[in-house]
Enzyme design. Structure first.
Site, short mmCIF file in Angstrom:
data_model
loop_
_atom_site.label_atom_id
_atom_site.label_comp_id
_atom_site.label_asym_id
_atom_site.label_seq_id
_atom_site.Cartn_x
_atom_site.Cartn_y
_atom_site.Cartn_z
N HIS A 189 12.40 -20.13 11.72
CA HIS A 189 12.86 -18.75 11.92
C HIS A 189 12.85 -17.93 10.62
O HIS A 189 12.32 -16.83 10.58
CB HIS A 189 14.27 -18.73 12.50
N LYS A 220 25.62 -22.97 9.15
CA LYS A 220 26.54 -23.10 10.30
C LYS A 220 27.97 -23.11 9.79
O LYS A 220 28.22 -23.36 8.61
CB LYS A 220 26.25 -24.39 11.05
N LYS A 238 28.62 -14.92 13.49
CA LYS A 238 27.25 -15.11 13.97
C LYS A 238 26.54 -13.79 13.71
O LYS A 238 26.89 -12.76 14.31
CB LYS A 238 27.30 -15.42 15.47
C1 BG6 Z 1 17.65 -22.90 17.03
C2 BG6 Z 1 18.30 -23.93 16.18
O1 BG6 Z 1 16.27 -22.88 16.81
O2 BG6 Z 1 18.18 -21.62 16.75
C3 BG6 Z 1 19.82 -23.92 16.35
O3 BG6 Z 1 17.82 -25.22 16.53
C4 BG6 Z 1 20.35 -22.51 16.15
O4 BG6 Z 1 20.44 -24.81 15.44
C5 BG6 Z 1 19.58 -21.51 16.99
O5 BG6 Z 1 21.71 -22.52 16.51
C6 BG6 Z 1 19.99 -20.09 16.68
O6 BG6 Z 1 19.37 -19.24 17.58
P1 BG6 Z 1 20.05 -17.88 18.03
O7 BG6 Z 1 19.05 -17.21 18.89
O8 BG6 Z 1 21.31 -18.24 18.74
O9 BG6 Z 1 20.34 -17.14 16.75
#
Ligand code: BG6
Length: 452
Positions: free
Chosen positions: A230, A315, A320
């Site tokens: 990401h 984390k 968030k």
């Molecule tokens: C995933 C990871 O690809 O993306 C996770 O494996 C993470 O660990 C998640 O929590 C986060 O995605 P989003 O869309 O909730 O930000």
């Protein structure tokens, strides 16, 4: 004859299928796409009991009315080549002359080889025929070497054009918007380089810990779980040069070039692990898996040379929140004002908010001299467009229609592993953090950088 789509999902009783794939497919069916799903699994279910089981697995109830006639369960041992003939038989009732078959690997990469061999054995896939495609997700291996072997397994029976590597961040609205923001706005395009940009930061902060995913997470950690995919994808979109066209391959050529030019300043890397991680269920004793990463990098292209790029993900942090912050240089006139002027900043909100905000200096209204920061903002929520499609809905649709821009090409994966492999080779010092404030203080002390 109407175009129809047949999804075959391997790993159909898992979380991804329950939380992401089935809701996204439901939305597409509601929009009149003719989709059937064969859900392949080891357990014994019929169509009804499978749907009930999946419904109970999710916090958001599934739309059973929509899925009832569209979702078909097939009990199958994926290790038994003969069982692929049952799959073939099952598929037959949903195929017309215009059906596209989409295989979704919602399973670990260790099973990719077995499944693709099985499909090939039963002639359920034809190499190079783009009406049979395959989708799979990270982790694309644990380093470059293992990623190469996974890729080789898949390439035996599927060509690159048939493969859809999913990075769900690319389906998020504001990530899709980065290119338009950069290249369709003169004032931004003109200042998108090292003469105007002072620094860039990409934050992907999570409030949750690892939840019940220790089995997966403890083996990978934040570098492989979030950075390799990401975060580096976002960095490549931010720093790529102008593509010669907006066709998928031209865009990807530039993204790859940006990743190949990215170097990490080892001396500033910070890895952390949240307090309490070692007590999480199924985490191995004395695990040194990182749950937080801070990287400082440079994209050494004429456009971006010298601009520090900060990448932060972790984390158990304060919130968030995923966003990008671009800080611009001072103006040449700034010092002459003798006022506490600030630098301009562009913030791109990815989630939970979607939009962007430009911070500018403006005169305080009234008789006295003074400066204030004003924010010009675009907030998708305020447009009244209703709920935005989930990233997965967009990605599945693009796959169905063979639009490849939002999927990662093999050389993007290669280039990002090359970067992460070097970080993984560094000596691992893990800082145990109490909370985000603790990390902010630690990073300030270690690198002099102030996190947002
Ligand atoms: C995933 C990871 O690809 O993306 C996770 O494996 C993470 O660990 C998640 O929590 C986060 O995605 P989003 O869309 O909730 O930000």
């Amino acid at each position: 004859m109407k175009q129809s789509y047949l999804f075959t999902i391997f790993g159909s009783t898992g979380d991804l299928t329950a939380r992401k794939l089935l809701p996204a497919i439901t939305e597409l069916i509601k929009k009149s796409y003719d989709i059937h799903v064969i859900a392949v699994g080891r357990r014994i279910f019929n169509d009804d009991t499978y749907l009930t089981y999946m419904d109970e697995k999710t916090t958001q109830p599934l739309n059973k009315t929509v899925l009832k006639d569209r979702l078909h369960y097939l009990e199958m041992d994926i290790h038994d080549p003969l069982h692929y003939l049952n799959l073939k038989e099952k598929q037959r009732s949903f195929l017309n002359g215009k059906t596209k078959r989409l295989y979704y690997m919602a399973v670990g990469p260790e099973l990719f080889g077995v499944i693709t061999d099985g499909l090939n054995h039963a002639h359920l896939v034809k190499k190079d025929d783009v009406s049979d495609v395959v989708a799979f997700e990270k982790p694309f291996g644990e380093d470059l070497l293992s990623a190469e072997s996974i890729n080789a397994l898949l390439s035996k029976h599927f060509s690159e054009r048939q493969m859809f590597r999913i990075d769900h961040y690319l389906g998020k609205e504001m990530i899709q918007n980065i290119m338009m923001l950069r290249f369709a706005n003169r004032i931004i395009e003109d200042s998108w380089h090292n003469r105007s940009i002072k620094k860039m930061s990409v934050y992907v902060k999570e409030k949750d810990g690892i939840l019940s995913r220790a089995g997966y997470y403890d083996k990978v950690g934040a570098l492989r779980d979030m950075m390799q995919s990401h975060v580096l994808q976002i960095v490549s979109l931010l720093t790529m040069d102008i593509p010669i066209s907006y066709y998928s391959d031209d865009v990807k050529n530039e993204k790859v070039a940006a990743l190949q030019a990215l170097t990490i300043d080892d001396s500033e890397t910070v890895l952390g692990q949240y307090q309490g991680y070692l007590e999480e269920d199924n985490v191995i004793k004395n695990s040194t898996t990182e749950t937080f990463v801070f990287l400082k990098g440079f994209v050494n292209t004429p456009r971006f040379k010298g601009v520090p790029i900060y990448m932060i993900t972790g984390k158990n942090l304060d919130e968030k929140n995923a966003f990008i912050e671009i800080e611009f240089e001072e103006t040449s006139e700034q010092r002459k004002w003798h006022l506490p002027l600030s630098t301009n900043r562009l913030r791109i909100n990815i989630a939970p908010e979607d939009g962007f905000q430009l911070t500018l200096n403006a005169k305080v209204p009234g008789l006295r001299e003074g400066v204030q920061q004003v924010k010009l903002g675009y907030d998708v929520d305020n447009l009244g467009v209703g709920n935005l499609p989930e990233a997965y809905e967009k990605l599945l649709l693009d796959m169905m229609e063979h639009h490849r821009t939002l999927f990662t090409r093999w050389d993007e994966i290669q280039a990002s592993w090359q970067i992460i492999d070097l970080v993984l080779k560094q000596e691992k010092n893990i800082y145990t953090y109490k909370d985000y404030h603790d990390l902010i203080a630690y990073i300030k002390d270690k690198t002099g950088e102030t996190l947002l």
